[in-house]
Design a protein around this motif. Sequence first.
Motif, short mmCIF file in Angstrom:
data_model
loop_
_atom_site.label_atom_id
_atom_site.label_comp_id
_atom_site.label_asym_id
_atom_site.label_seq_id
_atom_site.Cartn_x
_atom_site.Cartn_y
_atom_site.Cartn_z
N ALA A 59 0.86 -1.19 0.00
CA ALA A 59 0.00 0.00 0.00
C ALA A 59 0.89 1.23 0.00
CB ALA A 59 -0.90 0.01 1.23
N ILE A 60 0.51 2.23 -0.79
CA ILE A 60 1.31 3.44 -0.93
C ILE A 60 0.42 4.65 -0.67
CG2 ILE A 60 2.73 4.82 -2.52
CD1 ILE A 60 3.27 2.09 -4.03
N THR A 61 0.63 5.34 0.44
CA THR A 61 -0.14 6.56 0.69
C THR A 61 0.55 7.72 -0.04
OG1 THR A 61 1.02 7.17 2.73
CG2 THR A 61 -0.86 5.67 2.96
N GLY A 62 -0.19 8.80 -0.26
CA GLY A 62 0.39 9.90 -1.05
C GLY A 62 0.72 9.46 -2.48
N ALA A 63 -0.04 8.46 -2.97
CA ALA A 63 0.32 7.83 -4.25
C ALA A 63 0.23 8.79 -5.44
CB ALA A 63 -0.58 6.62 -4.50
N VAL A 67 6.77 11.22 -5.02
CA VAL A 67 7.33 9.94 -4.59
C VAL A 67 6.35 8.82 -4.90
CG1 VAL A 67 8.16 8.62 -2.61
CG2 VAL A 67 8.62 11.08 -2.72
N GLY A 68 5.06 9.09 -4.64
CA GLY A 68 4.05 8.05 -4.80
C GLY A 68 3.98 7.50 -6.21
N ARG A 69 4.03 8.36 -7.19
CA ARG A 69 3.92 7.89 -8.58
C ARG A 69 5.12 7.04 -9.00
NH1 ARG A 69 -0.14 10.33 -11.91
NH2 ARG A 69 -1.50 11.38 -10.45
N PHE A 70 6.29 7.40 -8.47
CA PHE A 70 7.44 6.53 -8.75
C PHE A 70 7.28 5.19 -8.02
CE2 PHE A 70 10.05 10.54 -9.49
CZ PHE A 70 10.21 10.31 -10.84
N ALA A 71 6.84 5.25 -6.76
CA ALA A 71 6.74 4.02 -5.96
C ALA A 71 5.71 3.06 -6.57
CB ALA A 71 6.38 4.37 -4.52
N VAL A 105 -9.52 5.80 -1.55
CA VAL A 105 -9.47 7.16 -1.00
C VAL A 105 -9.28 7.04 0.51
CG1 VAL A 105 -10.68 9.35 -0.71
CG2 VAL A 105 -10.89 8.07 -2.86
N GLY A 106 -8.11 7.36 1.00
CA GLY A 106 -7.80 7.25 2.43
C GLY A 106 -7.58 5.81 2.84
N SER A 120 3.37 8.20 4.06
CA SER A 120 3.91 9.56 4.08
C SER A 120 2.86 10.61 4.42
CB SER A 120 4.54 9.91 2.72
OG SER A 120 3.56 9.94 1.71
N ALA A 121 1.63 10.20 4.67
CA ALA A 121 0.59 11.18 5.00
C ALA A 121 0.62 11.53 6.49
CB ALA A 121 -0.79 10.66 4.60
#
Length: 232
Positions: A59-63, A67-71, A105-106, A120-121
């Motif tokens: 799971a990737i927050t701040g996607a 950073v999120g789009r790279f992750a 969402v969240g 990262s949120a």
Amino acid sequence: MLAWAKGGGWAERVPVRSGHLAPIPDEVSFETAATLPVAGLTALGVLALGGSLERSRVAITGAAGGVGRFAVQLAHDAAARVTAVVGSPEREKGLRELGADEVVVGLEPEGPAFDLILESAGGSSLAAALGRVSPDGTVVTFGNSSNEPTSFDARGFYRRGRPTMRGYFVTHELLEGRLGTAELAELAELVASGRLRVEIDLVVPWTEAASAVTALLERRVRGKAVLTVGSS
Ligand SMILES: NC(=O)c1ccc[n+]([C@@H]2O[C@H](COP(=O)([O-])OP(=O)(O)OC[C@H]3O[C@@H](n4cnc5c(N)ncnc54)[C@H](OP(=O)(O)O)[C@@H]3O)[C@@H](O)[C@H]2O)c1
């Protein structure tokens, strides 16, 4: 060349260590290369803390952010099942195309567990992550975009098994030599070969840095904002 600079990057000239430099492949523009040293290296570094990602639930927050789009892409490339977490439905755009298997969402406090959560949120999102990690999984905390403190149920965390929470700061990794030229070159080659897409939503001269910062703070930037100095 592209480089990571220890601060002072919004400048015409800045000293950098030779171990923090890598060549820019011909196919990659200066603007694109400029997105890699912080956001790209951070995504690469936090994912590495998850070990083998094949078939793991990530799971990737701040996607929707830089950073999120790279992750999302790097995790998908490593054969993980990727859940991208965004702040609002309109921020979902483009994430499935980058490799997200689902977009939510969240991060809810209840639900299926994840083997690796890149968080990262901060605030309640970090608390939810600590409740959603698998018994042997890892939560990597590397940002606090919400600027909120976190309260969490410690009993609920340790009674799951042996989950881990790790911190990550890319500056330390670079200064201590765990990241550098090799990883920058790896990212640049991934971009040159088309395996890693760089989404730049905003390019402005450095004299307009304030407008870019405002757009980032207002969560209007999909991916990266880039400041240019002179002509590239
Ligand atoms: N530890 C390190 O080495 C390191 C390195 C680089 C960055 N960081 C940190 O990592 C985070 C992401 O960096 P970035 O460059 O990707 O930033 P970014 O492009 O501005 O993206 C930030 C993301 O966080 C979300 N967000 C913003 N405010 C929020 C809030 N109040 N509550 C919940 N989510 C919120 C946004 O989600 P939506 O778009 O869905 O609204 C946005 O996509 C930042 O906190 C940054 O400081 C840490």
